[in-house]
Design a protein around this motif. Structure first.
Motif, mmCIF file in Angstrom:
data_model
loop_
_atom_site.group_PDB
_atom_site.id
_atom_site.type_symbol
_atom_site.label_atom_id
_atom_site.label_comp_id
_atom_site.label_asym_id
_atom_site.label_seq_id
_atom_site.Cartn_x
_atom_site.Cartn_y
_atom_site.Cartn_z
ATOM 1 N N TYR A 97 0.787 -1.227 0.000
ATOM 2 C CA TYR A 97 0.000 0.000 0.000
ATOM 3 C C TYR A 97 0.823 1.284 0.000
ATOM 4 C CZ TYR A 97 -4.048 -2.935 0.606
ATOM 5 O OH TYR A 97 -5.031 -3.875 0.406
ATOM 6 N N LEU A 98 2.117 1.189 0.242
ATOM 7 C CA LEU A 98 2.963 2.378 0.120
ATOM 8 C C LEU A 98 3.622 2.470 -1.251
ATOM 9 C CD1 LEU A 98 4.821 2.804 3.553
ATOM 10 C CD2 LEU A 98 2.778 3.964 2.702
ATOM 11 N N GLN A 99 3.612 1.368 -1.970
ATOM 12 C CA GLN A 99 4.229 1.365 -3.301
ATOM 13 C C GLN A 99 3.311 2.061 -4.310
ATOM 14 O OE1 GLN A 99 6.577 -2.004 -5.837
ATOM 15 N NE2 GLN A 99 4.511 -2.539 -5.224
ATOM 16 N N PRO A 100 3.854 2.902 -5.196
ATOM 17 C CA PRO A 100 3.015 3.549 -6.217
ATOM 18 C C PRO A 100 2.260 2.523 -7.052
ATOM 19 C CG PRO A 100 5.210 4.528 -6.171
ATOM 20 C CD PRO A 100 5.266 3.334 -5.275
ATOM 21 N N ARG A 101 1.055 2.880 -7.446
ATOM 22 C CA ARG A 101 0.177 1.938 -8.136
ATOM 23 C C ARG A 101 0.782 1.410 -9.434
ATOM 24 N NH1 ARG A 101 -5.491 4.226 -9.938
ATOM 25 N NH2 ARG A 101 -4.252 4.908 -11.708
ATOM 26 N N PHE A 102 1.509 2.254 -10.165
ATOM 27 C CA PHE A 102 2.036 1.823 -11.460
ATOM 28 C C PHE A 102 3.150 0.787 -11.327
ATOM 29 C CE2 PHE A 102 4.611 5.482 -10.234
ATOM 30 C CZ PHE A 102 5.900 5.082 -10.527
ATOM 31 N N LEU A 103 3.668 0.591 -10.113
ATOM 32 C CA LEU A 103 4.703 -0.410 -9.899
ATOM 33 C C LEU A 103 4.129 -1.768 -9.485
ATOM 34 C CD1 LEU A 103 7.423 1.680 -7.980
ATOM 35 C CD2 LEU A 103 7.407 1.030 -10.404
ATOM 36 N N HIS A 104 2.814 -1.836 -9.270
ATOM 37 C CA HIS A 104 2.198 -3.080 -8.840
ATOM 38 C C HIS A 104 2.110 -4.077 -9.989
ATOM 39 C CE1 HIS A 104 0.044 -1.750 -4.928
ATOM 40 N NE2 HIS A 104 1.038 -0.932 -5.189
ATOM 41 N N THR A 105 2.246 -5.336 -9.670
ATOM 42 C CA THR A 105 1.977 -6.418 -10.615
ATOM 43 C C THR A 105 0.993 -7.379 -9.951
ATOM 44 O OG1 THR A 105 3.798 -7.820 -9.817
ATOM 45 C CG2 THR A 105 4.296 -6.243 -11.587
ATOM 46 N N PRO A 106 0.065 -7.968 -10.723
ATOM 47 C CA PRO A 106 -0.940 -8.851 -10.126
ATOM 48 C C PRO A 106 -0.345 -10.015 -9.346
ATOM 49 C CG PRO A 106 -1.553 -8.265 -12.371
ATOM 50 C CD PRO A 106 -0.171 -7.742 -12.153
ATOM 51 N N ILE A 107 0.692 -10.635 -9.887
ATOM 52 C CA ILE A 107 1.298 -11.785 -9.212
ATOM 53 C C ILE A 107 1.899 -11.361 -7.877
ATOM 54 C CG2 ILE A 107 3.134 -13.510 -9.321
ATOM 55 C CD1 ILE A 107 2.716 -13.671 -12.297
ATOM 56 N N GLU A 108 2.573 -10.228 -7.873
ATOM 57 C CA GLU A 108 3.189 -9.725 -6.644
ATOM 58 C C GLU A 108 2.125 -9.379 -5.610
ATOM 59 O OE1 GLU A 108 4.999 -5.630 -6.352
ATOM 60 O OE2 GLU A 108 6.836 -6.823 -6.348
ATOM 61 N N ASP A 109 1.056 -8.713 -6.036
ATOM 62 C CA ASP A 109 -0.014 -8.332 -5.113
ATOM 63 C C ASP A 109 -0.673 -9.559 -4.488
ATOM 64 O OD1 ASP A 109 0.419 -5.668 -5.508
ATOM 65 O OD2 ASP A 109 -1.206 -5.391 -6.948
ATOM 66 N N LYS A 110 -0.942 -10.575 -5.307
ATOM 67 C CA LYS A 110 -1.593 -11.783 -4.800
ATOM 68 C C LYS A 110 -0.681 -12.533 -3.831
ATOM 69 C CE LYS A 110 -4.375 -12.570 -8.962
ATOM 70 N NZ LYS A 110 -4.661 -13.500 -10.074
ATOM 71 N N THR A 111 0.598 -12.637 -4.190
ATOM 72 C CA THR A 111 1.535 -13.365 -3.334
ATOM 73 C C THR A 111 1.672 -12.698 -1.977
ATOM 74 O OG1 THR A 111 2.793 -14.086 -5.286
ATOM 75 C CG2 THR A 111 3.895 -14.246 -3.147
ATOM 76 N N LEU A 112 1.821 -11.377 -1.965
ATOM 77 C CA LEU A 112 1.949 -10.656 -0.700
ATOM 78 C C LEU A 112 0.661 -10.726 0.120
ATOM 79 C CD1 LEU A 112 3.887 -7.489 -1.924
ATOM 80 C CD2 LEU A 112 4.790 -9.348 -0.533
ATOM 81 N N ALA A 113 -0.481 -10.699 -0.579
ATOM 82 C CA ALA A 113 -1.759 -10.745 0.125
ATOM 83 C C ALA A 113 -1.967 -12.062 0.851
ATOM 84 C CB ALA A 113 -2.907 -10.506 -0.861
ATOM 85 N N VAL A 114 -1.382 -13.148 0.337
ATOM 86 C CA VAL A 114 -1.507 -14.450 0.986
ATOM 87 C C VAL A 114 -0.964 -14.387 2.415
ATOM 88 C CG1 VAL A 114 -0.588 -16.818 0.992
ATOM 89 C CG2 VAL A 114 -1.534 -15.844 -1.105
ATOM 90 N N PHE A 115 0.097 -13.603 2.630
ATOM 91 C CA PHE A 115 0.712 -13.523 3.957
ATOM 92 C C PHE A 115 -0.238 -12.901 4.969
ATOM 93 C CE2 PHE A 115 4.494 -14.151 1.421
ATOM 94 C CZ PHE A 115 5.296 -14.916 2.245
ATOM 95 N N TYR A 116 -0.827 -11.727 4.636
ATOM 96 C CA TYR A 116 -1.627 -11.044 5.651
ATOM 97 C C TYR A 116 -3.090 -11.476 5.672
ATOM 98 C CZ TYR A 116 -2.639 -7.713 1.785
ATOM 99 O OH TYR A 116 -3.005 -7.135 0.593
#
Length: 294
Positions: free
Chosen positions: A257-276
């Motif tokens: 949530y601190l990373q700029p939106r244009f730097l997000h990738t779907p795979i990265e977002d999903k993987t990180l979301a699994v943790f929390y």
């Protein structure tokens, strides 16, 4: 090919699992994790409620942590399981609002974890003053403050998400209605709102994490000065356990949530979301109960 623009009001969750045997294996694994988290957190709440010996600030805070974990894991996994099993990937705008509310309410957990760190800081560094500094009233105020501030923050973000116009494809490349992903489908300029997400993340996640690190720094210094080898061992064990859980919870949230939106990738977002969303709700009751009940 699937039609991801089925209606003008519903969204489509593309999900976490690929349509293959590997996807089925991952689905079963996530369901097992969910069941462990559900059973563990419910057991923790009931045990603390029923056992008078556990009616202390530390365990009261721990019961609230379990309750918060239950709220947002229960809004994700059942819907995700339904979508996977029945092939219906749609979710209504109201359904997205419910998921968004409980997930942003997870910011309250950040404040609660900071309260738990303060509790351990006073218990180890000022044991003689513990009953005064962490009284029942103080404990209740910390819990109420976490829930109220988290709810206000959550309501603000959820209201925005529900009322902005969406004009692009309604396919959400995630397994839940994540605020940062939904912004990519908005018809309006969301730059100002993205600043509010940055501010909220800083207040509810980054600052509490810094406070926790500061508290445990003092705790470790106090532990180093202890004369009892057994006391040092228990204190180091407690600190390492709490820091592990806290890091697993805060780091993916803050990075996402601190990373700029244009730097997000779907795979990265999903993987990180699994943790929390999955792992920490499962690990919290296991780790905290094993350490605190020794």
């Amino acid at each position: 090919m699937e039609n991801y623009n089925q209606t003008s009001t519903d969204f489509i969750l593309l999900g976490l699992f690929p349509p293959s045997s590997i996807g089925l294996f991952l689905f079963i694994l996530i369901v097992l994790i969910f069941l462990v988290a559900l059973f563990g957190n419910l057991s923790m709440i009931l045990l603390i409620f029923l056992d008078n010996h556990l009616h202390t600030p530390m365990y009261f805070l721990l019961s609230q942590l379990s309750l918060m974990d239950l709220t947002y894991i229960s809004t994700i996994v059942p819907k995700m399981a339904y979508n996977f099993l029945f092939g219906d990937k749609s979710i209504s705008l109201l359904g997205c609002g419910v998921q968004s509310f409980f997930l942003t309410l997870a910011g309250a957990e950040g404040l609660l974890l900071a309260s738990m760190a303060y509790d351990r800081y006073v218990a180890i560094c000022f044991p003689l003053h513990y009953s005064i500094r962490i009284s029942r009233r103080v404990c209740v105020l910390m819990i109420m403050g976490s829930w109220i501030m988290g709810s206000i923050n959550s309501c603000a973000h959820t209201t925005y998400i529900l009322y902005i116009p969406y004009c692009q494809s309604r396919a959400i490349n995630h397994f839940f209605c994540d605020v940062t992903v939904m912004l990519t489908m908005a018809c309006i300029n969301t730059r100002i709102y993205e600043y509010t997400v940055f501010v909220s993340t800083t207040i509810f996640l980054l600052l509490p994490f810094i406070g926790i690190a500061f508290s445990y720094g003092h705790v470790l210094l106090a532990v180093y000065q202890m004369h009892s080898a057994d006391g040092k061992k228990r204190a180091y064990s407690t600190c390492s356990t709490h820091l592990t859980v806290v890091t697993l919870y805060y780091s993916p949230f803050v990075y996402t949530y601190l990373q700029p939106r244009f730097l997000h990738t779907p795979i990265e977002d999903k993987t990180l979301a699994v943790f929390y969303t999955f792992l920490t709700p499962m690990l919290n009751p296991i780790i905290y109960s094993l350490r605190n009940m020794r």
